[in-house]
Design a protein around this motif. Structure first.
Motif, PDB file in Angstrom:
ATOM      1  N   LEU A  58      34.379 118.975  36.417  1.00 45.73           N
ATOM      2  CA  LEU A  58      35.351 120.063  36.511  1.00 45.73           C
ATOM      3  C   LEU A  58      35.928 120.522  35.182  1.00 45.73           C
ATOM      4  CD1 LEU A  58      37.318 118.895  39.691  1.00 45.73           C
ATOM      5  CD2 LEU A  58      35.459 120.570  39.553  1.00 45.73           C
ATOM      6  N   THR A  59      35.872 119.678  34.142  1.00 47.27           N
ATOM      7  CA  THR A  59      36.486 120.059  32.864  1.00 47.27           C
ATOM      8  C   THR A  59      35.466 120.159  31.729  1.00 47.27           C
ATOM      9  OG1 THR A  59      37.051 117.722  32.477  1.00 47.27           O
ATOM     10  CG2 THR A  59      38.739 119.121  33.479  1.00 47.27           C
ATOM     11  N   SER A  80      42.652 122.164  33.063  1.00 52.77           N
ATOM     12  CA  SER A  80      42.892 120.755  33.359  1.00 52.77           C
ATOM     13  C   SER A  80      43.006 120.544  34.857  1.00 52.77           C
ATOM     14  CB  SER A  80      44.181 120.275  32.675  1.00 52.77           C
ATOM     15  OG  SER A  80      45.299 120.993  33.178  1.00 52.77           O
ATOM     16  N   CYS A  81      42.935 119.268  35.273  1.00 55.75           N
ATOM     17  CA  CYS A  81      43.055 118.897  36.681  1.00 55.75           C
ATOM     18  C   CYS A  81      44.037 117.738  36.820  1.00 55.75           C
ATOM     19  CB  CYS A  81      41.701 118.472  37.262  1.00 55.75           C
ATOM     20  SG  CYS A  81      40.470 119.774  37.324  1.00 55.75           S
ATOM     21  N   ARG A 108      45.788 113.604  33.987  1.00 53.42           N
ATOM     22  CA  ARG A 108      45.228 114.797  33.356  1.00 53.42           C
ATOM     23  C   ARG A 108      44.090 114.431  32.430  1.00 53.42           C
ATOM     24  NH1 ARG A 108      49.195 119.235  30.992  1.00 53.42           N
ATOM     25  NH2 ARG A 108      49.517 119.346  33.242  1.00 53.42           N
ATOM     26  N   PHE A 109      43.061 115.269  32.391  1.00 51.69           N
ATOM     27  CA  PHE A 109      41.895 115.057  31.544  1.00 51.69           C
ATOM     28  C   PHE A 109      41.605 116.333  30.778  1.00 51.69           C
ATOM     29  CE2 PHE A 109      41.607 112.482  35.307  1.00 51.69           C
ATOM     30  CZ  PHE A 109      41.313 111.215  34.811  1.00 51.69           C
ATOM     31  N   SER A 110      41.402 116.216  29.480  1.00 53.23           N
ATOM     32  CA  SER A 110      41.068 117.400  28.691  1.00 53.23           C
ATOM     33  C   SER A 110      39.582 117.666  28.801  1.00 53.23           C
ATOM     34  CB  SER A 110      41.446 117.178  27.226  1.00 53.23           C
ATOM     35  OG  SER A 110      40.759 116.053  26.702  1.00 53.23           O
ATOM     36  N   GLY A 111      39.157 118.893  28.458  1.00 56.60           N
ATOM     37  CA  GLY A 111      37.737 119.258  28.529  1.00 56.60           C
ATOM     38  C   GLY A 111      36.919 118.484  27.526  1.00 56.60           C
ATOM     39  N   VAL A 134      34.690 125.601  41.056  1.00 55.23           N
ATOM     40  CA  VAL A 134      35.064 124.260  41.529  1.00 55.23           C
ATOM     41  C   VAL A 134      34.227 123.867  42.743  1.00 55.23           C
ATOM     42  CG1 VAL A 134      36.909 122.915  42.614  1.00 55.23           C
ATOM     43  CG2 VAL A 134      37.421 124.357  40.637  1.00 55.23           C
ATOM     44  N   ARG A 135      34.121 124.764  43.720  1.00 57.81           N
ATOM     45  CA  ARG A 135      33.373 124.456  44.940  1.00 57.81           C
ATOM     46  C   ARG A 135      31.864 124.384  44.702  1.00 57.81           C
ATOM     47  NH1 ARG A 135      36.233 124.635  49.680  1.00 57.81           N
ATOM     48  NH2 ARG A 135      38.317 125.567  49.628  1.00 57.81           N
TER      49      ARG A 135
END
Length: 223
Positions: free
Chosen positions: A203-204, A214-215, A77-80, A157-158
């Protein structure tokens, strides 16, 4: 002998795959293999009723992927981040075609197919760059809350485009309390795309983090 396909993002490519899968459960033999994952990544989404054999196979592969990860994934997981992402490099128009080039033609090769293959080969030679291995990745993309517009989240996302990145099939999965997460497949060229960088730098961060909280990396398989 290797099975060969081409242009699985088109109706003609799906028809060839549909004919091949008639009476079969998997691409190679009677067990789930990397061949299924590779072809699955090249099929952008579950086909309609016009391709029943592909649709049945697609559901079987989706079930196998889900069964491989039965627990509540902790993932990575990665935070913004507050920093503004750098400009995204323009995606070469032939990116999708190059991905399909790894899957050889199925059936008779037309003159148009031969010409397209020659043009792609010429482009590769002019770049003087040897293509590395590829990986199939399954991502969980989580929204902020149940009021997040999931359609706009997927569009955001795309919208991320870069050489060596190909987005695949996706679906919404209930999480709880009315919240759904986006589960999406992508295929990457290992030397060109880092999944960690994709998440941290694309993405974030703004503007996508307006929708994405998150992703998580659910699955990562070499092709």
């Amino acid at each position: 002998m290797a099975v060969t396909f081409s242009n699985l993002h088109t109706d003609s490519g799906l028809k060839s795959l549909n004919d091949f899968l008639s009476g079969k459960t998997y691409v190679s033999g009677d067990q789930f293999t990397k061949d299924d994952i590779k072809v699955y990544a090249a099929v952008l989404e579950k086909p309609g009723d016009a391709f029943p054999s592909v649709g049945k196979w697609y559901e079987v592969v989706s079930s196998n992927l889900a069964a491989s990860f039965p627990g509540n994934a902790q993932g990575v997981r990665f935070s913004g981040q507050a920093s503004t992402p750098e400009a995204v490099p323009a995606k070469p128009e032939a990116s999708a075609a190059e991905d399909d080039d790894d899957l050889d033609l199925f059936g008779d090769e037309t003159e148009e197919d031969k010409k397209a293959a020659e043009e792609r080969e010429a482009a590769k030679k002019s770049a003087k760059k040897k293509e590395s291995g590829k990986s199939s990745v399954l991502l969980d993309v989580k929204p902020w809350d149940d009021e997040t517009d999931m359609k706009k989240l997927e569009e955001a996302v795309r919208s991320v485009e870069m050489p060596g990145l190909l987005w695949g099939a996706s679906k919404l999965v209930p999480v709880g309390y009315g919240i759904k997460k986006l589960q999406i497949m992508l295929t990457i060229v290992d030397d060109l795309v880092s999944v960690d960088s994709l998440i941290e730098e694309q993405l974030t961060v703004e503007p996508i983090n307006e929708y994405v909280q998150s992703c998580d990396i659910v699955a990562f398989n070499k092709i």
